[in-house]
Design an enzyme around this catalytic site. Structure first.
Site, PDB file in Angstrom:
ATOM      1  N   ASN A  23      11.499 -12.999 -11.187  1.00  0.00           N
ATOM      2  CA  ASN A  23      11.201 -13.969 -12.339  1.00  0.00           C
ATOM      3  C   ASN A  23       9.559 -14.113 -12.159  1.00  0.00           C
ATOM      4  O   ASN A  23       8.844 -14.485 -11.430  1.00  0.00           O
ATOM      5  CB  ASN A  23      11.790 -15.069 -11.787  1.00  0.00           C
ATOM      6  CG  ASN A  23      11.288 -16.440 -12.904  1.00  0.00           C
ATOM      7  OD1 ASN A  23      10.242 -16.412 -13.494  1.00  0.00           O
ATOM      8  ND2 ASN A  23      12.211 -17.505 -12.907  1.00  0.00           N
ATOM      9  N   HIS A  43      13.883 -15.426 -21.005  1.00  0.00           N
ATOM     10  CA  HIS A  43      13.051 -15.480 -19.941  1.00  0.00           C
ATOM     11  C   HIS A  43      13.781 -14.862 -18.842  1.00  0.00           C
ATOM     12  O   HIS A  43      14.884 -15.382 -18.426  1.00  0.00           O
ATOM     13  CB  HIS A  43      12.527 -16.964 -19.876  1.00  0.00           C
ATOM     14  CG  HIS A  43      12.069 -17.162 -18.396  1.00  0.00           C
ATOM     15  ND1 HIS A  43      11.100 -16.390 -17.810  1.00  0.00           N
ATOM     16  CD2 HIS A  43      12.432 -18.118 -17.420  1.00  0.00           C
ATOM     17  CE1 HIS A  43      11.030 -16.814 -16.664  1.00  0.00           C
ATOM     18  NE2 HIS A  43      11.561 -17.894 -16.310  1.00  0.00           N
ATOM     19  N   CYS A  50       7.409 -21.023 -17.214  1.00  0.00           N
ATOM     20  CA  CYS A  50       8.276 -20.139 -17.738  1.00  0.00           C
ATOM     21  C   CYS A  50       8.427 -20.197 -19.164  1.00  0.00           C
ATOM     22  O   CYS A  50       8.847 -19.070 -19.816  1.00  0.00           O
ATOM     23  CB  CYS A  50       9.788 -20.389 -17.176  1.00  0.00           C
ATOM     24  SG  CYS A  50       9.623 -20.236 -15.418  1.00  0.00           S
TER      25      CYS A  50
HETATM   26  C1  LIG Z   1      18.257 -20.759  -6.403  1.00  0.00           C
HETATM   27  C2  LIG Z   1      19.775 -20.314  -6.461  1.00  0.00           C
HETATM   28  C3  LIG Z   1      19.838 -18.950  -6.423  1.00  0.00           C
HETATM   29  C4  LIG Z   1      20.266 -20.793  -5.010  1.00  0.00           C
HETATM   30  O1  LIG Z   1      21.861 -20.478  -5.119  1.00  0.00           O
HETATM   31  P1  LIG Z   1      22.874 -21.480  -4.965  1.00  0.00           P
HETATM   32  O2  LIG Z   1      24.139 -20.819  -5.189  1.00  0.00           O
HETATM   33  O3  LIG Z   1      22.549 -22.921  -5.973  1.00  0.00           O
HETATM   34  O4  LIG Z   1      22.759 -21.639  -3.413  1.00  0.00           O
HETATM   35  P2  LIG Z   1      22.432 -23.161  -2.756  1.00  0.00           P
HETATM   36  O5  LIG Z   1      20.709 -23.542  -2.746  1.00  0.00           O
HETATM   37  O6  LIG Z   1      23.464 -24.208  -3.212  1.00  0.00           O
HETATM   38  O7  LIG Z   1      22.633 -22.752  -1.250  1.00  0.00           O
HETATM   39  C5  LIG Z   1      23.947 -21.918  -0.869  1.00  0.00           C
HETATM   40  C6  LIG Z   1      23.916 -21.414   0.529  1.00  0.00           C
HETATM   41  O8  LIG Z   1      22.815 -20.238   0.560  1.00  0.00           O
HETATM   42  C7  LIG Z   1      21.941 -20.534   1.345  1.00  0.00           C
HETATM   43  N1  LIG Z   1      20.598 -19.746   0.973  1.00  0.00           N
HETATM   44  C8  LIG Z   1      19.746 -19.906   0.000  1.00  0.00           C
HETATM   45  N2  LIG Z   1      18.986 -19.200  -0.097  1.00  0.00           N
HETATM   46  C9  LIG Z   1      19.135 -17.947   0.616  1.00  0.00           C
HETATM   47  C10 LIG Z   1      18.818 -16.842   0.584  1.00  0.00           C
HETATM   48  N3  LIG Z   1      17.648 -16.198   0.260  1.00  0.00           N
HETATM   49  N4  LIG Z   1      19.563 -16.036   1.407  1.00  0.00           N
HETATM   50  C11 LIG Z   1      20.380 -16.480   1.868  1.00  0.00           C
HETATM   51  N5  LIG Z   1      21.199 -17.570   1.862  1.00  0.00           N
HETATM   52  C12 LIG Z   1      20.548 -18.285   1.315  1.00  0.00           C
HETATM   53  C13 LIG Z   1      21.623 -21.910   1.527  1.00  0.00           C
HETATM   54  O9  LIG Z   1      20.906 -22.247   2.847  1.00  0.00           O
HETATM   55  C14 LIG Z   1      22.973 -22.368   1.529  1.00  0.00           C
HETATM   56  O10 LIG Z   1      23.667 -22.351   2.788  1.00  0.00           O
HETATM   57  P3  LIG Z   1      24.742 -23.433   3.008  1.00  0.00           P
HETATM   58  O11 LIG Z   1      25.768 -23.446   2.328  1.00  0.00           O
HETATM   59  O12 LIG Z   1      25.024 -22.802   4.715  1.00  0.00           O
HETATM   60  O13 LIG Z   1      24.112 -24.720   3.380  1.00  0.00           O
HETATM   61  C15 LIG Z   1      20.401 -21.146  -7.505  1.00  0.00           C
HETATM   62  O14 LIG Z   1      20.476 -22.323  -7.467  1.00  0.00           O
HETATM   63  C16 LIG Z   1      19.824 -20.795  -9.060  1.00  0.00           C
HETATM   64  O15 LIG Z   1      19.953 -19.580  -9.317  1.00  0.00           O
HETATM   65  N6  LIG Z   1      19.101 -21.535  -9.480  1.00  0.00           N
HETATM   66  C17 LIG Z   1      18.164 -21.522 -10.690  1.00  0.00           C
HETATM   67  C18 LIG Z   1      17.039 -20.710 -10.318  1.00  0.00           C
HETATM   68  C19 LIG Z   1      15.940 -20.530 -11.346  1.00  0.00           C
HETATM   69  O16 LIG Z   1      16.431 -19.841 -12.331  1.00  0.00           O
HETATM   70  N7  LIG Z   1      14.951 -20.699 -11.361  1.00  0.00           N
HETATM   71  C20 LIG Z   1      13.756 -20.214 -12.247  1.00  0.00           C
HETATM   72  C21 LIG Z   1      13.850 -21.159 -13.290  1.00  0.00           C
HETATM   73  S1  LIG Z   1      12.693 -20.638 -14.564  1.00  0.00           S
END
Ligand SMILES: CC(C)(COP(=O)(O)OP(=O)(O)OC[C@H]1O[C@@H](n2cnc3c(N)ncnc32)[C@H](O)[C@@H]1OP(=O)(O)O)[C@@H](O)C(=O)NCCC(=O)NCCS
Length: 343
Positions: free
Chosen positions: A300, A270, A126
């Site tokens: 992204n 980004h 990224c």
């Molecule tokens: C990926 C991201 C959106 C996940 O959100 P989060 O709030 O951290 O969510 P978690 O991974 O803790 O999961 C929370 C719940 O949602 C669920 N979940 C994950 N993906 C899901 C989806 N696509 N749809 C529905 N539920 C989902 C999980 O299974 C979890 O369920 P549980 O509580 O029953 O175990 C978040 O971590 C994020 O934005 N990270 C940065 C990612 C990023 O910017 N990447 C690019 C870098 S360049």
């Protein structure tokens, strides 16, 4: 085919400037509702956690990383008002190259009919576009080259795990290409500075492991049955590091140039995740019109996200002559970077 190629002369100028930008978005729009059909997710969850409403996924019959980059580059060349043959060097940022080797830079070079000039691939995820811009800027400052084509192009959708297991990352990543023509200038404006960082301690927090070279057999039936070819991300860790590094590296760019956050006319982060952009916007107390986001419509696109965003911002009149533009990125590696540009 052997042949004699034009020799490039050193020219000795001290600053680089972006004189044209272009982008290519695959035609295939994938909405959150489309994802609901293939995995256990919802429009509400995706919008709340990422801001994304739809994204583009490539058409395997039509799009490749290098041909998408070629299309973006042709637009940048036209906007810059130069001819393709004016380009002295290519810097191509991608972590999803067409081949294991050679890199995609040479493939795009062939499509553009630029055989003979140097082509360098950059694999900094990224942060790739800012790393690539920095390389172009250094080559121009030393007088090595006058006009450099800098591109970011990615096809992430073919590495995504579209099962329930991979849903937290497969809703985020997408495909596209963006390009910039960077040229030497005698004007006192242009790229003011670039700032590059990396911390390999976190390499496995966001990565695609295979096909890795460090094993006896690079591909095997067992490997193909597993998930190691898919993008793997520890979303929580990425989020926590991203918000800290984005702020740090923006401050670094401002301090290096004696500027303050009030001087920023447009921040182009980004497009990692709308929540990350919003967090950074709040930290720097920037009004909405000073932050560019298009992740809602494009997802992204890794190294392509900043050049696509800049190209669209230019088309929308959001970047004007004399504006102070701040670019900032964070991603796999971890790597993070910023650039300050006086347009
Ligand atoms: C990926 C991201 C959106 C996940 O959100 P989060 O709030 O951290 O969510 P978690 O991974 O803790 O999961 C929370 C719940 O949602 C669920 N979940 C994950 N993906 C899901 C989806 N696509 N749809 C529905 N539920 C989902 C999980 O299974 C979890 O369920 P549980 O509580 O029953 O175990 C978040 O971590 C994020 O934005 N990270 C940065 C990612 C990023 O910017 N990447 C690019 C870098 S360049």
């Amino acid at each position: 085919m052997a042949g004699s190629f034009k020799k490039r002369n050193r020219i000795g100028v001290k600053r680089s400037k972006i004189i044209g930008m272009g982008h290519y978005k695959p035609e295939n729009i994938v909405t959150n509702e489309d994802l609901v059909q293939i995995m256990n997710t919802s429009n509400e969850w995706i919008i709340e956690r990422t801001g994304i409403e739809e994204r583009r996924w490539f058409n395997p019959e039509k799009d490749t990383v290098s041909n998408m980059a070629t299309k973006a580059s042709k637009m940048a060349i036209e906007k810059a008002g130069i001819e393709t043959k004016d380009i002295d060097f290519i810097v191509f940022a991608t972590i999803t190259p067409d081949y294991f080797f050679p890199g995609s830079g040479v493939l795009m070079q062939r499509e553009l009919g630029l055989q003979g000039i140097g082509a360098l691939d950059i694999r900094n995820a990224c942060s790739g576009f800012i790393y690539a811009l920095s390389v172009a800027d250094q080559f121009i400052k030393t007088g090595m080259y006058k006009t450099v084509l800098v591109v970011g192009s990615e096809i992430q959708s073919s590495a995504l795990d579209k099962s329930d297991e991979g849903r937290s990352s497969s809703v985020i990543f997408a495909d596209g290409a963006g390009a910039a023509i960077v040229q030497a200038t005698d004007e006192p404006k242009g790229v003011l500075s670039t700032h590059l960082h990396a911390d390999g301690d976190h390499a496995e927090e966001l990565y695609v492991k295979d096909p890795g070279s460090s094993r006896k057999v690079r591909l095997s039936k067992e490997l193909l049955d597993g998930k190691s070819f898919n993008l793997t991300m520890n979303g929580n860790t990425v989020f926590k590091h991203a918000v800290v590094r984005f702020s740090e590296v923006i401050n670094e760019a401002l301090e290096a140039n004696g500027k303050s956050k009030e001087d920023i006319d447009l921040l182009v982060p980004h497009q990692a995740n709308l929540r990350i952009s919003n967090f950074v916007q709040k930290q720097f107390q920037l009004p909405d019109e000073k932050v560019y986001n298009n992740i809602t419509k494009l997802g992204n696109t890794t190294a392509a996200s900043i050049p696509i965003a800049m190209s669209e911002a230019l088309e929308e009149g959001r970047i004007k002559d004399g504006d102070l533009i701040c670019l900032a990125a964070f991603g796999s590696g971890f790597t993070w970077a910023s650039a300050l540009i006086e347009w």
